[in-house]
Design an enzyme around this catalytic site. Structure first.
Site, mmCIF file in Angstrom:
data_model
loop_
_atom_site.group_PDB
_atom_site.id
_atom_site.type_symbol
_atom_site.label_atom_id
_atom_site.label_comp_id
_atom_site.label_asym_id
_atom_site.label_seq_id
_atom_site.Cartn_x
_atom_site.Cartn_y
_atom_site.Cartn_z
ATOM 1 N N TRP A 110 56.112 26.731 20.352
ATOM 2 C CA TRP A 110 57.495 26.305 20.133
ATOM 3 C C TRP A 110 57.586 24.853 19.724
ATOM 4 O O TRP A 110 58.453 24.477 18.916
ATOM 5 C CB TRP A 110 58.372 26.648 21.336
ATOM 6 C CG TRP A 110 58.493 28.134 21.433
ATOM 7 C CD1 TRP A 110 57.899 28.954 22.350
ATOM 8 C CD2 TRP A 110 59.154 28.998 20.484
ATOM 9 N NE1 TRP A 110 58.167 30.269 22.044
ATOM 10 C CE2 TRP A 110 58.928 30.324 20.915
ATOM 11 C CE3 TRP A 110 59.896 28.787 19.327
ATOM 12 C CZ2 TRP A 110 59.438 31.431 20.223
ATOM 13 C CZ3 TRP A 110 60.407 29.880 18.639
ATOM 14 C CH2 TRP A 110 60.180 31.179 19.082
ATOM 15 N N ASP A 180 63.500 20.524 24.355
ATOM 16 C CA ASP A 180 63.813 21.947 24.213
ATOM 17 C C ASP A 180 63.568 22.581 25.582
ATOM 18 O O ASP A 180 62.424 22.758 25.995
ATOM 19 C CB ASP A 180 62.901 22.561 23.146
ATOM 20 C CG ASP A 180 63.042 24.083 23.048
ATOM 21 O OD1 ASP A 180 63.860 24.666 23.803
ATOM 22 O OD2 ASP A 180 62.338 24.681 22.213
ATOM 23 N N LYS A 204 67.193 33.409 27.833
ATOM 24 C CA LYS A 204 66.204 33.487 28.919
ATOM 25 C C LYS A 204 66.925 33.420 30.265
ATOM 26 O O LYS A 204 66.794 34.288 31.100
ATOM 27 C CB LYS A 204 65.215 32.328 28.869
ATOM 28 C CG LYS A 204 64.811 31.867 27.501
ATOM 29 C CD LYS A 204 63.920 32.841 26.821
ATOM 30 C CE LYS A 204 63.433 32.285 25.491
ATOM 31 N NZ LYS A 204 62.691 33.262 24.737
HETATM 32 N N1 PMP Z 1 62.291 27.308 21.986
HETATM 33 C C1 PMP Z 1 61.675 28.025 22.942
HETATM 34 C C2 PMP Z 1 60.949 27.311 24.032
HETATM 35 C C3 PMP Z 1 61.738 29.424 22.905
HETATM 36 O O1 PMP Z 1 61.134 30.143 23.857
HETATM 37 C C4 PMP Z 1 62.450 30.061 21.863
HETATM 38 C C5 PMP Z 1 62.594 31.570 21.787
HETATM 39 N N2 PMP Z 1 61.696 32.318 22.443
HETATM 40 C C6 PMP Z 1 63.047 29.265 20.881
HETATM 41 C C7 PMP Z 1 62.952 27.893 20.982
HETATM 42 C C8 PMP Z 1 63.786 29.883 19.724
HETATM 43 O O2 PMP Z 1 64.932 30.481 20.161
HETATM 44 P P1 PMP Z 1 65.863 31.376 19.227
HETATM 45 O O3 PMP Z 1 65.094 32.626 18.956
HETATM 46 O O4 PMP Z 1 67.084 31.561 20.043
HETATM 47 O O5 PMP Z 1 66.142 30.620 17.980
#
Ligand code: PMP
Length: 368
Positions: A110, A180, A204
């Protein structure tokens, strides 16, 4: 009508990384109110985002979130659609000019996604990375090579796929700190005043996917660079209670219910206590059973996402199939790392951990 799921001890536990399990009480309330929100005669889904009814949700959800995180007055709480991924771009577009440098810690999948997007908008300096270690540990803060004039320092508080988590907020001095927190938001108290921007996708720990909440220090709002689409400007959300256009109203409503639920449970201190208990139990089992292992540096093991591997990967398919038959869902590890992963967010009751451990022990006894 589909079959009703039991209300107390569940017959099914969802270990998916996201969209993930939500508190049963929240789901039941949403179900009970679905056709008629508080005597209005219509569903929240059918209701204008500018109605006086929805205004109650807007106000209450922000007040509850502010109370939970003790958000200082000089921060705005923004409800944005586009998922957490939207913030990979929104952060650099609002906090940098094209020549500015932003510092990133490269800790896994991520962080990498965020870095890739940021590189399209500004100069990126990787202050440290744990790639050589296959992202199984976090680079010590002392080793980070921070830029002298970074627009901000960015880190991923919990790597959902790798299963590594920062258990302390890294020191950033005068540099605005951005995080994040998608996969560990509201699982522990956080000192918001240490941050410039915190953001978290909902799916989450607090609601349906698509919604992302950004908590942004006021003085950083209103500096978006020229030419950026309206919906990528924090100021547009800050000005109008995040109601510039039609927000994801149902997701917002469920998020609000979850904030209330967390408050009723005793707030973030209670969430943290439970998270520690759940994770400790599961890691302890994994560490003491020869059949399973978790490869992450114990100092930064995630409380939210617990990856583990079986002694013989040829058994992965049987493990998953039998787990599912036992009501233990979505344990397959992310396709990029394989193995298994148990995501155990706020809504996972301890009985879910017990059920998982019982199954794992039994499987190991039969196949180990
Ligand atoms: N950051 C993290 C730490 C994530 O776990 C995720 C999704 N699993 C995201 C960003 C991206 O999220 P989204 O799919 O809602 O764009």
């Amino acid at each position: 009508m589909g079959s009703q799921r039991p209300t107390e001890s569940l017959s099914v536990y969802n270990f998916g990384a996201g969209p993930a399990m939500l508190p049963r009480a929240v789901m039941q309330q949403a179900q009970a109110e679905l056709l008629d929100w508080h005597g209005s005669g219509i569903s929240i889904i059918e209701m204008s985002h500018r109605s006086k009814e929805f205004a109650v949700i807007v106000e209450q959800s922000e007040a509850d979130l502010r109370a939970l995180l003790q958000i200082p007055d000089n921060y705005k709480v923004l409800f944005i659609q586009g998922g957490a991924t939207s913030q990979f771009a929104m952060v650099p577009l609002n906090l940098t000019g094209p020549q500015d440098v932003a510092d990133y810690v490269q800790t896994g999948n991520w962080a990498n996604r965020a870095i890739k997007e940021a590189k399209r908008h500004c100069r990126v300096n990787i202050v440290a990375n744990s790639e050589a270690d296959n992202y199984r540990s976090l680079p010590a803060r002392e080793s980070w090579q921070v830029s002298e004039q970074a627009a901000y320092l960015y880190y991923t508080a919990n790597e959902t796929i790798g299963g590594v988590e920062f258990h302390a907020v890294p020191e950033s001095g005068e540099i605005p700190l951005v995080s994040d927190m998608t996969s560990n938001f509201l699982s522990r108290p956080i000192d918001v005043s240490r941050f410039a921007v915190i953001y978290a996708g909902a799916q989450k720990n607090f609601g349906p996917s698509g919604l992302v909440i950004a908590i942004v220090r006021e003085d950083l709002i209103g500096k978006v660079r020229q030419g950026v689409p309206t919906l990528y400007d924090y100021a547009v959300y800050a000005k109008d209670n995040s109601l510039y256009n039609t927000p994801p109203t149902f997701s917002w409503y469920v998020a609000g219910l979850t904030f209330q639920w967390i408050r009723q449970q005793g707030g973030l201190a209670a969430m943290e206590k439970r998270a520690i208990a759940r994770a400790a139990k599961l890691y302890q089992f994994i560490d003491t059973n020869d059949f399973y292992s978790n490869p992450i540096d114990p100092a930064c093991r995630s409380r939210m996402n617990v990856p583990f591997i079986l002694a013989d990967e040829a058994l992965d398919g049987s493990f998953l199939e039998q787990a599912e038959k036992n009501g233990l869902l979505a344990l397959k590890g992310h396709r990029s790392v394989g193995g298994m992963r148990a995501s155990i967010y706020n809504a996972m009751p301890e009985q879910g951990i017990d059920a998982l451990i019982d199954f794992m022990r039994d499987f190991a006894n039969r196949y180990g």
